[in-house]
Enzyme design. Structure first.
Site, PDB file in Angstrom:
ATOM      1  N   MET A 173      83.259 -12.518  32.681  1.00  0.00           N
ATOM      2  CA  MET A 173      85.046 -12.271  33.155  1.00  0.00           C
ATOM      3  C   MET A 173      84.985 -10.758  32.944  1.00  0.00           C
ATOM      4  O   MET A 173      86.410 -10.413  33.335  1.00  0.00           O
ATOM      5  CB  MET A 173      85.634 -13.493  31.413  1.00  0.00           C
ATOM      6  CG  MET A 173      85.599 -14.689  32.800  1.00  0.00           C
ATOM      7  SD  MET A 173      87.480 -15.928  31.750  1.00  0.00           S
ATOM      8  CE  MET A 173      87.849 -14.801  30.858  1.00  0.00           C
ATOM      9  N   HIS A 180      77.453  -7.952  26.721  1.00  0.00           N
ATOM     10  CA  HIS A 180      76.872  -8.688  28.802  1.00  0.00           C
ATOM     11  C   HIS A 180      75.832  -7.796  29.152  1.00  0.00           C
ATOM     12  O   HIS A 180      75.353  -8.793  29.458  1.00  0.00           O
ATOM     13  CB  HIS A 180      78.015  -8.142  29.663  1.00  0.00           C
ATOM     14  CG  HIS A 180      79.983  -8.473  29.333  1.00  0.00           C
ATOM     15  ND1 HIS A 180      80.881  -7.722  28.665  1.00  0.00           N
ATOM     16  CD2 HIS A 180      79.570 -10.108  29.186  1.00  0.00           C
ATOM     17  CE1 HIS A 180      81.669  -8.549  28.817  1.00  0.00           C
ATOM     18  NE2 HIS A 180      81.213  -9.573  28.959  1.00  0.00           N
TER      19      HIS A 180
HETATM   20  P1  AMP Z   1      83.369 -13.867  28.811  1.00  0.00           P
HETATM   21  O1  AMP Z   1      83.290 -12.598  29.800  1.00  0.00           O
HETATM   22  O2  AMP Z   1      83.882 -13.144  27.371  1.00  0.00           O
HETATM   23  O3  AMP Z   1      83.450 -14.471  28.723  1.00  0.00           O
HETATM   24  O4  AMP Z   1      81.781 -13.237  28.426  1.00  0.00           O
HETATM   25  C1  AMP Z   1      80.379 -13.567  29.274  1.00  0.00           C
HETATM   26  C2  AMP Z   1      79.515 -14.104  28.247  1.00  0.00           C
HETATM   27  O5  AMP Z   1      78.773 -13.174  27.559  1.00  0.00           O
HETATM   28  C3  AMP Z   1      79.756 -15.253  27.699  1.00  0.00           C
HETATM   29  O6  AMP Z   1      78.443 -16.022  27.763  1.00  0.00           O
HETATM   30  C4  AMP Z   1      79.630 -14.738  26.514  1.00  0.00           C
HETATM   31  O7  AMP Z   1      79.709 -15.642  25.444  1.00  0.00           O
HETATM   32  C5  AMP Z   1      79.375 -13.196  26.395  1.00  0.00           C
HETATM   33  N1  AMP Z   1      79.308 -12.320  25.210  1.00  0.00           N
HETATM   34  C6  AMP Z   1      80.905 -12.000  25.039  1.00  0.00           C
HETATM   35  N2  AMP Z   1      80.235 -11.040  23.974  1.00  0.00           N
HETATM   36  C7  AMP Z   1      79.140 -11.699  23.323  1.00  0.00           C
HETATM   37  C8  AMP Z   1      78.523 -10.799  22.246  1.00  0.00           C
HETATM   38  N3  AMP Z   1      79.555 -10.273  21.375  1.00  0.00           N
HETATM   39  N4  AMP Z   1      77.136 -10.805  22.377  1.00  0.00           N
HETATM   40  C9  AMP Z   1      76.528 -11.627  23.225  1.00  0.00           C
HETATM   41  N5  AMP Z   1      77.240 -11.897  24.179  1.00  0.00           N
HETATM   42  C10 AMP Z   1      78.465 -12.105  24.254  1.00  0.00           C
END
Ligand code: AMP
Length: 307
Positions: free
Chosen positions: A30, A37
């Site tokens: 997102m 990310h």
């Molecule tokens: P988001 O943009 O928050 O929806 O996250 C996109 C992807 O990145 C999802 O699969 C999350 O679980 C992963 N993600 C977010 N924060 C972290 C983190 N600190 N470490 C590893 N993966 C992450």
């Protein structure tokens, strides 16, 4: 880096790549990129021929419109980061394209969506499952990458993929943390400096859970209480939940005899943060090898019953 905004163009591109046996690694996001990310992007890039990152703030997974409105967005910085990592395709569809007004199809994963965040954010995982299903159909990945930071999301997606026979391999990646232990999250930028300092109570509380477990504590209620008491030392932390659950089903357990998850959701001001750790009991020692008695097959049968 190619930027695609139209779902049909994305799907056509993916079909063309697939016809040439070019393997796509998908990272759904997102936006508001951080090193969490980036770790997923690098892995997708290294394990596939083409790395596709989707950037879509999915309204269907926000149960609270105010939360959607204040979700951090930073398209210019995101483009820069994606480019610098070597992302091949950035898929940035509009809400109208992903959810045309006549859309009537949604994906609902039942049991594993209900505990933890599920009960507190009605419709959240239905939104997640629906958008991930669409992204799979649009990008046709060989592998798709998700962060274990959102552990329940990983379980929901794994269940959906299994139930619906979705072909990509799912790769669940470790949580990337700040040097002080706070899990990286797009939402962290919304914390005030004081809240940001206070938020380190989360990793400390989870470390405490791990230490208790390592010291032999297997009662989930005792661990849960320790975590709660530690969080209570930080006045800015408003606990939404702290739970210790079966890591597979996410259901409550009475003893940690199989892998368990300590999961929490805590508010700092109007920012809700989640984090979790696994507690994995050591495997029982394998049965000791049978003593080598040599070849006893030629020993005549004897009995100690007097004849
Ligand atoms: P988001 O943009 O928050 O929806 O996250 C996109 C992807 O990145 C999802 O699969 C999350 O679980 C992963 N993600 C977010 N924060 C972290 C983190 N600190 N470490 C590893 N993966 C992450």
């Amino acid at each position: 880096m190619k930027i695609i905004r139209e779902p049909h163009e994305m799907q056509q591109t993916a079909l063309t790549l697939r016809d040439k046996a070019i393997r796509i690694g998908l990272v759904p996001t997102m936006g508001a990129f951080h090193d969490g990310h980036v770790s997923l992007m690098r892995r997708a890039k290294s394990e596939n021929d083409v790395c596709v990152v989707s950037l879509f703030v999915n309204p269907l997974q926000f149960n609270d419109p105010a939360d959607l409105a204040r979700y951090p967005r930073n398209e210019a910085a995101d483009l820069e980061i994606a480019r610098s990592v070597g992302v091949d395709i950035l898929f940035m569809p509009s809400v109208a394209a992903m959810y045309p007004p006549d859309a009537q199809t949604f994906v609902e994963v039942t049991r594993v969506s209900q505990p933890l965040c599920g009960g507190r954010r009605p419709g959240h995982f239905r939104g997640v499952a629906t958008v991930v299903a669409k992204l799979f159909m649009l990008t046709l990945p060989r592998r798709a990458y998700f962060g274990l930071k959102d552990y329940q999301q990983c379980r929901v997606i794994a269940q959906m993929a299994r139930d619906l026979y979705f072909p990509p391999d799912l790769v669940f990646c470790p949580t990337v943390r700040e040097p002080d232990g706070l899990a990286m999250s797009s939402r962290n930028v919304r914390l005030t400096p004081e809240e940001r300092r206070a938020a380190t109570v989360l990793p400390r509380a989870l470390e405490l859970a791990q230490a208790c477990f390592a010291a032999g504590e297997t009662n989930p209620t005792v661990i849960q209480t320790q975590v709660r008491e530690h969080l209570a030392t930080e006045p800015r932390a408003r606990v939404e939940y702290v739970e210790v659950v079966n890591a597979q089903t996410l259901e409550p357990l009475t003893e940690i005899a199989e892998p368990a998850l300590v999961a929490l959701a805590v508010w700092f001001g109007d920012v809700r943060l989640i984090d979790s750790v696994m507690l994995t009991p050591p495997k029982p020692n394998p049965a000791p090898p049978a003593p080598d008695l040599g070849d006893i097959s030629d020993i005549p049968h004897r009995t100690n019953v007097p004849s």
